[in-house]
Scaffold this active site. Sequence first.
Site, PDB file in Angstrom:
ATOM      1  N   GLY A   1       6.845   2.314   2.443  1.00 47.79           N
ATOM      2  CA  GLY A   1       8.303   2.351   2.409  1.00 47.79           C
ATOM      3  C   GLY A   1       8.922   1.658   1.210  1.00 47.79           C
ATOM      4  N   HIS A  57     -24.844  13.412  23.003  1.00 48.91           N
ATOM      5  CA  HIS A  57     -24.627  12.589  21.812  1.00 48.91           C
ATOM      6  C   HIS A  57     -23.339  11.765  21.949  1.00 48.91           C
ATOM      7  CE1 HIS A  57     -24.798  11.955  17.309  1.00 48.91           C
ATOM      8  NE2 HIS A  57     -23.516  11.687  17.553  1.00 48.91           N
ATOM      9  N   GLU A  58     -22.236  12.460  22.218  1.00 49.38           N
ATOM     10  CA  GLU A  58     -20.956  11.739  22.341  1.00 49.38           C
ATOM     11  C   GLU A  58     -20.963  10.813  23.550  1.00 49.38           C
ATOM     12  OE1 GLU A  58     -18.963  11.634  19.927  1.00 49.38           O
ATOM     13  OE2 GLU A  58     -19.873  13.303  18.846  1.00 49.38           O
ATOM     14  N   THR A  98       9.741   2.990  -1.815  1.00 47.67           N
ATOM     15  CA  THR A  98      10.823   3.830  -2.313  1.00 47.67           C
ATOM     16  C   THR A  98      11.991   3.812  -1.335  1.00 47.67           C
ATOM     17  OG1 THR A  98       9.102   5.226  -3.233  1.00 47.67           O
ATOM     18  CG2 THR A  98      11.318   6.101  -3.246  1.00 47.67           C
ATOM     19  N   PRO A 128       0.829  -1.208   0.000  1.00 47.08           N
ATOM     20  CA  PRO A 128       0.000   0.000   0.000  1.00 47.08           C
ATOM     21  C   PRO A 128       0.866   1.262   0.000  1.00 47.08           C
ATOM     22  CG  PRO A 128      -0.586  -1.471   1.823  1.00 47.08           C
ATOM     23  CD  PRO A 128       0.658  -2.008   1.210  1.00 47.08           C
ATOM     24  N   PRO A 129       0.301   2.387  -0.390  1.00 45.36           N
ATOM     25  CA  PRO A 129       1.070   3.635  -0.424  1.00 45.36           C
ATOM     26  C   PRO A 129       1.665   3.962   0.952  1.00 45.36           C
ATOM     27  CG  PRO A 129      -1.107   3.964  -1.367  1.00 45.36           C
ATOM     28  CD  PRO A 129      -1.090   2.590  -0.818  1.00 45.36           C
TER      29      PRO A 129
HETATM   30  P1  ADP Z   1       5.967   4.226  -0.788  1.00 44.34           P
HETATM   31  O1  ADP Z   1       7.026   4.360  -1.816  1.00 44.34           O
HETATM   32  O2  ADP Z   1       5.708   2.810  -0.386  1.00 44.34           O
HETATM   33  O3  ADP Z   1       4.701   4.932  -1.099  1.00 44.34           O
HETATM   34  P2  ADP Z   1       7.850   5.689   0.740  1.00 44.34           P
HETATM   35  O4  ADP Z   1       9.014   4.778   0.675  1.00 44.34           O
HETATM   36  O5  ADP Z   1       7.881   6.847  -0.179  1.00 44.34           O
HETATM   37  O6  ADP Z   1       6.500   4.911   0.544  1.00 44.34           O
HETATM   38  O7  ADP Z   1       7.673   6.173   2.236  1.00 44.34           O
HETATM   39  C1  ADP Z   1       7.410   7.488   2.568  1.00 44.34           C
HETATM   40  C2  ADP Z   1       8.081   7.857   3.846  1.00 44.34           C
HETATM   41  O8  ADP Z   1       7.498   7.167   4.943  1.00 44.34           O
HETATM   42  C3  ADP Z   1       9.534   7.486   3.883  1.00 44.34           C
HETATM   43  O9  ADP Z   1      10.318   8.493   3.336  1.00 44.34           O
HETATM   44  C4  ADP Z   1       9.795   7.322   5.365  1.00 44.34           C
HETATM   45  O10 ADP Z   1      10.050   8.557   5.953  1.00 44.34           O
HETATM   46  C5  ADP Z   1       8.481   6.811   5.892  1.00 44.34           C
HETATM   47  N1  ADP Z   1       8.478   5.356   6.042  1.00 44.34           N
HETATM   48  C6  ADP Z   1       7.684   4.481   5.394  1.00 44.34           C
HETATM   49  N2  ADP Z   1       7.915   3.226   5.796  1.00 44.34           N
HETATM   50  C7  ADP Z   1       8.899   3.295   6.708  1.00 44.34           C
HETATM   51  C8  ADP Z   1       9.591   2.315   7.487  1.00 44.34           C
HETATM   52  N3  ADP Z   1       9.309   1.023   7.409  1.00 44.34           N
HETATM   53  N4  ADP Z   1      10.543   2.759   8.331  1.00 44.34           N
HETATM   54  C9  ADP Z   1      10.837   4.060   8.426  1.00 44.34           C
HETATM   55  N5  ADP Z   1      10.230   5.015   7.728  1.00 44.34           N
HETATM   56  C10 ADP Z   1       9.260   4.661   6.877  1.00 44.34           C
HETATM   57 ZN    ZN Z   2     -22.136  10.614  16.448  1.00 46.10          ZN
HETATM   58 MG    MG Z   3       6.926   5.653  -3.410  1.00 42.81          MG
END
Ligand code: ADP
Ligand code: ZN
Ligand code: MG
Length: 611
Positions: free
Chosen positions: A207, A424-425, A209, A203-204
């Site tokens: 990590g 409500h809450e 990248t 998922p986005p």
């Molecule tokens: P993706 O490419 O999967 O969308 P990224 O690698 O760009 O995600 O992650 C975005 C940021 O989130 C990274 O630059 C880092 O700061 C943080 N991050 C994500 N996963 C981790 C992880 N496992 N450990 C440390 N930092 C993480």
């Molecule tokens: Zn409510």
């Molecule tokens: Mg990415």
Amino acid sequence: MKPFAKNIFWAVVILVVVSAIFAEFAGNTEKIQKLTLSELSSKIEAGEVKKISVSGNSIEAVLKDDTKAETQKEGEAGLTQTLKNFGVSDERLRAVEISIMDESGSKIFLTTVLPLLIPILIMGVFLWFLFRQAKGGVNQAFSFGKSNMKLSNFKKDKTTFADVAGLKEAKEELIEVVDFLKNPKKFLDLGARIPRGILLFGPPGTGKTLLARAVAGEASVPFFSISASEFVEMFVGVGASRTRDAFAVAKKASPAIIFIDEIDAVGRQRGTGMGGGNDEREQTLNQILVELDGFDRDTQVIVIAATNRPDVLDPALLRPGRFDRHVILDLPDINDREDILKIHSKDKPLVPGIDFKKIAQRTAGFSGADLANLMNEAALMTARKNKKIIEEREILDSVEKVILGPERKSRTISAKEKEITAYHEGGHALVSASLEGSDPVHKISIISRGLAGGYTLKLPDEDRHLKSRAQFLNDLAMMLGGFVSEKLTFGDVTTGASNDLKEATALARKLVTKYGMSEKLGPVTFGNTEEMIFLGREMTTEKNYSEEIARQIDGEVSKFIHGAYETATKVLTANKKALEKIAETLIEKETIEKEEFEELLKPFKIKILTA
Ligand code: ADP
Ligand code: ZN
Ligand code: MG
């Protein structure tokens, strides 16, 4: 200003300046008296001329009374000779101061050359502007075939596995790749085929990248990154040539890593026909495949690609010899979240002894990127308060901000609305606290946040991947708790519950049509919901059941909602005193934390029910 408008603007400015200069000239010449040559001669003979200056064929005379006069002589003849011919005597002539000016002086330039030159200049400038614009376009067109890969400075800002928390399996998988890049001979001697393509699924923000970068960092090799969507431009064929260029560049730098982000942009199954003709994408994908196939056994370039849509990838990409290593990155679990939080607090001044476990607990479902963002929010919040050190308070507040949107303290509400929100809450919280197996309430607040008027935050103690029918029934009852509480207390309901009702209805429908949790209709799913690939959202629901079933589904949904309504009513009527206490506390303090809430309920000895 648009470039064209700008050109026009400058042309007008130049014209205005030029005409101003000419107007100035014209003004000067007017004051000069025009004389014929014989008139001048008689003036000299009469002793009225002080000075004569000759420039080419024009003669300028200054008279004794300091007025100026001007005349022309014939081309070939010298001045003195001409004047003598007109009967000027030698003595008279000697009394006049004569100066001969060079014809190539400034005057000839101003009077003859400049008027010719200026239109040409204006045209020239105009053309130059036009040409420059056109050239920009041409240059762009020529650079289309070049990939715009980014090479990160792998010596300076080196990322290593230590910067990546969790993702243990993924790292183990990639250590081998690092080993190969560092020490290829070991593998080649054994006749092993080196992995060429590695696909990171996840998922986005999990990590992908980061991990790819860490592989390059660990192996100390150059890291070329490009987003697959950058391959694809307007013109067919560009993607393919960019691909060729990218691989050529990386091979020259080998050993190296090429990282292709969002590969689903080009690697989607071919020939699905969705989104019109996609020749360009297909050609780019084909070129990537050709490049991968064209690697020699000892080519030390490894291609890492990332996607969050593995389901849409073309099978040809995943064949052996291509992207045949698949590494899956999951959302972090509670321990990983704790580690990620620690990594991202390294460069920040924190109060010692922060309970990261507690924060991890409250951030179920957060991705690594969300957690990084959370720590950043906490730092920003601390700065806004003009404090030097981040405390736990700021981090916890940031969690809520990330989940629910920023607090809107400025929204003034009347005492009556405050009371309604509090009940409500309080209703949500009390129902949740009285049901068997419900997640604990972490916070109740009547400060509006984002779009919500108030909120009750309840979070599981541990990460959950499965959810039971009983838990869903609890959720439904808790969702209706606000509505029921308003009704019981004030005898009326408000629009404040509309979102709760919408969510509850959607959930009840899912229980019936997706999870097979309705007793009457049994373990059957209804409706084929297809995700539209390009938008990644539920777009079309194919109705594959009869009208009769549709009516039964509606009946079952309504039954779930009514059951939840009854449960909530039962709980809130039985614990009216507790509800009042919660509401009063909320009106007074606006928020109640978990521990306080538990303390507050103790004297009432709430009976725990099952929904
Ligand atoms: P993706 O490419 O999967 O969308 P990224 O690698 O760009 O995600 O992650 C975005 C940021 O989130 C990274 O630059 C880092 O700061 C943080 N991050 C994500 N996963 C981790 C992880 N496992 N450990 C440390 N930092 C993480
Ligand atoms: Zn409510
Ligand atoms: Mg990415």
